[in-house]
Motif scaffolding. Sequence first.
Motif, PDB file in Angstrom:
ATOM      1  N   GLU A  43      -2.113   9.369   3.491  1.00 26.36           N
ATOM      2  CA  GLU A  43      -3.101   8.701   4.338  1.00 26.36           C
ATOM      3  C   GLU A  43      -4.518   9.197   4.068  1.00 26.36           C
ATOM      4  N   ASN A  79       0.870   1.024   5.007  1.00 29.77           N
ATOM      5  CA  ASN A  79       1.342  -0.302   4.615  1.00 29.77           C
ATOM      6  C   ASN A  79       1.636  -1.181   5.826  1.00 29.77           C
ATOM      7  N   ALA A 129     -10.418   3.074   1.874  1.00 25.71           N
ATOM      8  CA  ALA A 129     -10.332   2.007   2.860  1.00 25.71           C
ATOM      9  C   ALA A 129     -11.456   2.131   3.884  1.00 25.71           C
ATOM     10  N   LEU A 179       0.824  -1.193   0.000  1.00 23.78           N
ATOM     11  CA  LEU A 179       0.000   0.000   0.000  1.00 23.78           C
ATOM     12  C   LEU A 179       0.864   1.252   0.000  1.00 23.78           C
ATOM     13  N   PHE A 238      -5.768   7.120   1.342  1.00 24.92           N
ATOM     14  CA  PHE A 238      -6.137   5.815   1.903  1.00 24.92           C
ATOM     15  C   PHE A 238      -7.557   5.855   2.470  1.00 24.92           C
TER      16      PHE A 238
END
Length: 355
Positions: free
Chosen positions: A326, A199, A333, A195, A329
């Motif tokens: 992030e 990660n 996510a 990722l 992400f």
Amino acid sequence: MSTQDPSARRSALRAEAYRIADEILYPASGEVDRTSAIPGSHWRALADAGLFGIAAPPEVGGPDLEFAEVIEILEVLASGCLPTAFTWLQHHGVVISLSRSPNAPLRDELLDATISGRLRAGVAFSGAVRTPPRMTARRVDAGWVFNGHSPFVSGWDIVDIFQISARDVDTDDVVAAILPVADLRGRVRVIPMQLTAANATSTVSLQVADLFIPDARVVTRVTRDEFFANQSVGIRINGTLPFGLIRRCAALLDASALPEAARRLRARADAARCALDTAMTADAVGLVAARADAAQLALDATSALVAAHGGSALIRGYAAERLHREAAFILVAASRAEVKDLLLRRFSGLEPSGG
């Protein structure tokens, strides 16, 4: 079971969350990002503070936190270290499942250890979310056979047990089973993911072929409607992640002598949080929009930090650079297809952005 005054216990848990986030997690967050590894000391600090058991009901030793207090703790820890908080967040779904499970032997085996943090838990439920499902369950003598995959499973090399969910091919019920990771190794195919952010969550794609699961490991079986009725709570809980990033960005803007920018971000976060809370109980469409608003606001917050820090924000490992990754992400996510579709429409100009 704790004998501490319930109000004092709740206050202590919240205070510990702030201390751990600001004094332990955030100072190490750059190293966690660089090494893609969460130190064991993070898990010990969370366990010692009692933070693995915040979702447990009081009758089994839980702290009886109000929902707003749980949300506060989740946000604060996400502001410390996103990979740690994201992996730890999955644990609480397993605690809730065990505390409600009709499978008394499984509950007796695992619940106390998950509440204390002696066992860390992860989940693999995304295979049961979509229709048709990616993960299916077929009834056989004395158990079930699971087939399919869960595409985004965090904590593979971190947790001790996994709760895997699948849809019954005959009834469409959602069957969830808890298995030790040690029992899964060699029986499932694990594809590691590299990722660009977080990660250290040790995220994999989990592929299952004819995995036999005995009835003794089944923690819950609910109807499809019951399963999806709980998704609004999941959206709200996962919606804490953007606010963690916003909290950290505001603190860094304050430290950069930009208090007005920090104040405005906090005010926008308060409004977005209120919208999420209001929509959770009454408005499924509004909940999706509010969750998308929070994700966009996290991206705004990290972009503001990039602009404030200038060239250093382009250097790998600097806080603004990491937080901006992030925020990307968080756009996808722990989200839902409806949220991602709305964000796509907003970012492409097909639909106006939220507030």
